[in-house]
Design a protein around this motif. Structure first.
Motif, PDB file in Angstrom:
ATOM      1  N   GLU A  13       0.825  -1.208   0.000  1.00  0.00           N
ATOM      2  CA  GLU A  13       0.000   0.000   0.000  1.00  0.00           C
ATOM      3  C   GLU A  13       0.857   1.255   0.000  1.00  0.00           C
ATOM      4  OE1 GLU A  13      -3.227   0.403   2.839  1.00  0.00           O
ATOM      5  OE2 GLU A  13      -3.448  -1.775   2.822  1.00  0.00           O
ATOM      6  N   PHE A  14       1.889   1.235   0.801  1.00  0.00           N
ATOM      7  CA  PHE A  14       2.789   2.381   0.884  1.00  0.00           C
ATOM      8  C   PHE A  14       3.451   2.633  -0.465  1.00  0.00           C
ATOM      9  CE2 PHE A  14       6.984   4.237   1.710  1.00  0.00           C
ATOM     10  CZ  PHE A  14       6.585   5.419   2.316  1.00  0.00           C
ATOM     11  N   VAL A  15       3.957   1.581  -1.082  1.00  0.00           N
ATOM     12  CA  VAL A  15       4.616   1.727  -2.382  1.00  0.00           C
ATOM     13  C   VAL A  15       3.618   2.254  -3.407  1.00  0.00           C
ATOM     14  CG1 VAL A  15       5.697   0.453  -4.290  1.00  0.00           C
ATOM     15  CG2 VAL A  15       6.428   0.033  -1.938  1.00  0.00           C
ATOM     16  N   GLN A  16       2.400   1.746  -3.388  1.00  0.00           N
ATOM     17  CA  GLN A  16       1.382   2.235  -4.320  1.00  0.00           C
ATOM     18  C   GLN A  16       1.099   3.719  -4.097  1.00  0.00           C
ATOM     19  OE1 GLN A  16       0.090   0.813  -6.967  1.00  0.00           O
ATOM     20  NE2 GLN A  16       1.270  -1.042  -6.594  1.00  0.00           N
ATOM     21  N   THR A  17       1.027   4.129  -2.842  1.00  0.00           N
ATOM     22  CA  THR A  17       0.800   5.540  -2.525  1.00  0.00           C
ATOM     23  C   THR A  17       1.944   6.396  -3.041  1.00  0.00           C
ATOM     24  OG1 THR A  17      -0.480   4.948  -0.567  1.00  0.00           O
ATOM     25  CG2 THR A  17       0.408   7.180  -0.638  1.00  0.00           C
ATOM     26  N   VAL A  18       3.162   5.939  -2.835  1.00  0.00           N
ATOM     27  CA  VAL A  18       4.336   6.684  -3.314  1.00  0.00           C
ATOM     28  C   VAL A  18       4.320   6.756  -4.835  1.00  0.00           C
ATOM     29  CG1 VAL A  18       6.859   6.661  -3.487  1.00  0.00           C
ATOM     30  CG2 VAL A  18       5.744   6.226  -1.283  1.00  0.00           C
ATOM     31  N   LEU A  19       3.990   5.649  -5.489  1.00  0.00           N
ATOM     32  CA  LEU A  19       3.951   5.651  -6.955  1.00  0.00           C
ATOM     33  C   LEU A  19       2.895   6.619  -7.479  1.00  0.00           C
ATOM     34  CD1 LEU A  19       4.458   1.869  -7.740  1.00  0.00           C
ATOM     35  CD2 LEU A  19       6.073   3.727  -8.142  1.00  0.00           C
TER      36      LEU A  19
END
Length: 119
Positions: A13-19
């Motif tokens: 989820e964090f990586v998706q938010t950053v992306l």
């Protein structure tokens, strides 16, 4: 897929938010790379968290103690003076100058005080 294959479900989820944030047209590739480089080191992230927690001037020795506490998970009374000194020296010589140059922290060398800048 078994639950063991994703030990930290928040990571995705964090990586998706950053992306999603990276898709914003405001930041240059260089700015993004610089931000990730600053945040790549755990000790720098911990120092930034300490400064956000206190949101005021803190002596660098006090900040080093708090970073050591957060790194080890032990109370300050259970951390050796040598460990705190090692954290202090790495903050002073490596991490703090990078964060000051980036405009995230301010440092008064004469008084040995660190202050949030744009945190």
């Amino acid at each position: 897929m078994s639950p063991e294959s994703h030990p930290e479900p928040d990571r995705a989820e964090f990586v998706q938010t950053v992306l999603e944030w990276l898709d914003e047209p405001d930041a240059s590739t260089e700015t993004i790379d610089d931000a990730f480089a600053l945040l790549a080191d755990q000790r720098r992230r911990l120092l930034l968290r300490v400064m956000r927690t206190y949101d005021e001037e803190v002596t660098l020795p006090d900040a080093a103690e708090e970073v050591a506490v957060r790194e080890t998970g032990h109370s300050v009374t259970n951390i050796s003076a040598e460990r705190v000194t090692e954290v202090y020296l790495s903050l002073y010589h490596d991490h703090l100058p990078r964060l000051v140059d980036a405009g995230l922290l301010a440092y008064d060398q004469e008084r040995d005080l660190v202050a949030p800048d744009d945190i």
